[in-house]
Design a protein around this motif. Structure first.
Motif, mmCIF file in Angstrom:
data_model
loop_
_atom_site.group_PDB
_atom_site.id
_atom_site.type_symbol
_atom_site.label_atom_id
_atom_site.label_comp_id
_atom_site.label_asym_id
_atom_site.label_seq_id
_atom_site.Cartn_x
_atom_site.Cartn_y
_atom_site.Cartn_z
ATOM 1 N N GLY A 177 31.791 23.346 32.886
ATOM 2 C CA GLY A 177 30.397 22.363 32.495
ATOM 3 C C GLY A 177 30.313 21.096 32.151
ATOM 4 O O GLY A 177 29.287 20.493 32.167
ATOM 5 N N TYR A 178 32.024 20.151 32.502
ATOM 6 C CA TYR A 178 31.734 19.164 32.436
ATOM 7 C C TYR A 178 31.167 18.214 33.665
ATOM 8 O O TYR A 178 30.008 17.687 33.732
ATOM 9 N N MET A 179 31.754 19.372 34.728
ATOM 10 C CA MET A 179 31.228 18.681 35.759
ATOM 11 C C MET A 179 29.833 18.880 36.387
ATOM 12 O O MET A 179 29.345 17.864 36.829
ATOM 13 N N PHE A 180 29.330 20.147 35.961
ATOM 14 C CA PHE A 180 28.164 20.591 36.085
ATOM 15 C C PHE A 180 26.729 19.656 35.168
ATOM 16 O O PHE A 180 25.628 19.042 35.705
ATOM 17 N N LEU A 181 27.081 18.732 33.820
ATOM 18 C CA LEU A 181 26.706 18.213 32.785
ATOM 19 C C LEU A 181 26.585 16.727 33.937
ATOM 20 O O LEU A 181 25.664 15.854 33.234
ATOM 21 N N ASN A 182 27.217 16.251 33.979
ATOM 22 C CA ASN A 182 27.682 14.893 34.298
ATOM 23 C C ASN A 182 27.413 15.540 35.910
ATOM 24 O O ASN A 182 27.866 13.746 37.009
ATOM 25 N N GLN A 183 26.796 16.035 36.907
ATOM 26 C CA GLN A 183 27.042 16.042 38.250
ATOM 27 C C GLN A 183 26.122 15.103 39.276
ATOM 28 O O GLN A 183 26.701 13.995 40.097
ATOM 29 N N VAL B 128 31.419 25.121 43.050
ATOM 30 C CA VAL B 128 30.453 23.827 43.663
ATOM 31 C C VAL B 128 29.108 24.209 44.395
ATOM 32 O O VAL B 128 28.566 23.521 44.363
ATOM 33 N N SER B 129 29.020 25.338 44.842
ATOM 34 C CA SER B 129 27.905 25.661 45.248
ATOM 35 C C SER B 129 27.091 25.862 45.169
ATOM 36 O O SER B 129 25.507 26.330 44.616
ATOM 37 N N VAL B 130 27.320 26.492 43.439
ATOM 38 C CA VAL B 130 26.596 27.295 42.999
ATOM 39 C C VAL B 130 26.504 26.330 41.794
ATOM 40 O O VAL B 130 25.078 25.845 40.993
ATOM 41 N N LEU B 131 27.208 25.245 41.774
ATOM 42 C CA LEU B 131 27.528 24.576 40.484
ATOM 43 C C LEU B 131 25.322 22.631 40.626
ATOM 44 O O LEU B 131 25.432 22.244 39.913
ATOM 45 N N MET B 132 26.594 22.884 42.021
ATOM 46 C CA MET B 132 25.967 21.698 42.630
ATOM 47 C C MET B 132 24.519 21.263 42.876
ATOM 48 O O MET B 132 23.544 22.248 43.647
ATOM 49 N N LYS B 133 23.123 20.566 42.576
ATOM 50 C CA LYS B 133 21.978 20.577 42.492
ATOM 51 C C LYS B 133 21.373 19.613 43.929
ATOM 52 O O LYS B 133 20.788 20.421 44.386
ATOM 53 N N ASP B 134 22.057 18.450 43.338
ATOM 54 C CA ASP B 134 22.238 18.019 45.053
ATOM 55 C C ASP B 134 22.570 17.922 46.205
ATOM 56 O O ASP B 134 23.618 17.058 46.003
#
Length: 285
Positions: free
Chosen positions: A41-47, A209-215
């Motif tokens: 959650g932290y990595m997703f919200l702060n990516q 990360v392939s699922v979490l990362m937007k950019d």
């Protein structure tokens, strides 16, 4: 009768012990799951703050030895105003370098590179990304690439030949612009990645990360279709983006030239003659 009771007591005690161990294991698993979910959650919200790291104040170009550079405000089609550093070519018919910087700091941190470009007689257009010092808005992959294409068109609309130069994060932007604008004179990729998501996966192999990362800036998905002459520079000691990223991109392209720089790290490739090689290539065109 007493012996039977003793046996029953032992059996009950044993059963209690097994249940206790099971409860402890379940508790540990739940605790681990909660901690893991918190990390995800932290990595997703702060990516975005992990990928884009603007810092400091954008200096006046003259204060960092770029007296001939003008600071300009350029509106993008969505109304966001970017600050760019711009200077015309000092040598007739020399191209303009559209320079895309790395993920952190501000343009002032790249003054040495920009000074070398100008001292060689080339023009310069270097944007401060949206959300970075001097520019409005928030950075995102789609927005930065759109801004890059618009700035490219701004230059070619004035009849200028353009060299696309990307540094680290900027390689993802430069490559995407080259894919859309094959009329570019040259594409220079300084310490590139196959994709930002690939770098993240190497750093955080325990995260999806392939699922979490937007950019994700997947240059690997573009490199084969890029028809602009391409130079890739990568140091053997690069710990930020390992050498195998540059090597992989070169293998995917049938036109890219790879320059492996022994002992070069992530930020010192210019001191090993990067710009000299770029100029040699341009003089041969």
């Amino acid at each position: 009768m007493v012996q039977t009771q003793h046996a029953d007591t032992k059996a009950g005690s044993s059963h209690f012990g097994v249940e206790r161990v099971k409860n402890i294991l379940v508790g540990l698993l739940l605790t681990g799951a909660i901690i893991y979910a918190g990390i995800v959650g932290y990595m997703f919200l702060n990516q975005q703050s992990l990928l884009y790291k603007p810092d400091g104040e954008l200096p006046d170009p003259s204060s960092v030895g770029l007296a001939d550079v003008e600071m300009q405000s350029v509106p993008m089609t969505d109304g966001t105003v970017l600050t760019v550093w711009a200077a015309p070519a000092a040598v007739p018919d020399a191209p303009t370098v559209l320079f895309f910087h790395g993920q952190s700091g501000n343009l002032g941190d790249r003054a040495d590179r920009l000074r070398e470009i100008l001292n060689s007689g080339y023009g310069l257009l270097a944007p401060s990304y949206r959300g970075f010092p001097g520019s409005e808005g928030e950075p995102s992959e789609l927005a930065l690439i759109s801004d890059g294409v618009q700035l490219f068109d701004r230059l070619t609309g004035k009849g200028e030949a353009v060299v696309l130069h990307g540094q680290s994060l900027g390689t993802g932007i430069a490559a995407a612009v080259a894919a859309e604008r094959p009329e570019a004179e040259l594409l220079v990729l300084e310490a590139p990645f196959t994709a930002t998501v690939d770098v993240a996966a190497e750093r955080y192999p325990f995260l999806p990360v392939s699922v979490l990362m937007k950019d994700q800036f997947a240059t690997r998905d573009l490199i084969e279709q890029i028809r602009v002459p391409t130079l890739i520079f990568h140091g053997t000691e690069d710990e930020t983006i390992p050498l195998h990223h540059g090597q992989a991109l070169a293998e995917m392209s049938d036109i890219a030239q790879l320059y492996v720089i022994p002992d070069g790290s992530h930020n010192d490739l210019w001191s090993y003659g990067l710009w000299d090689e770029v100029q040699k290539n341009l003089s041969q065109n």
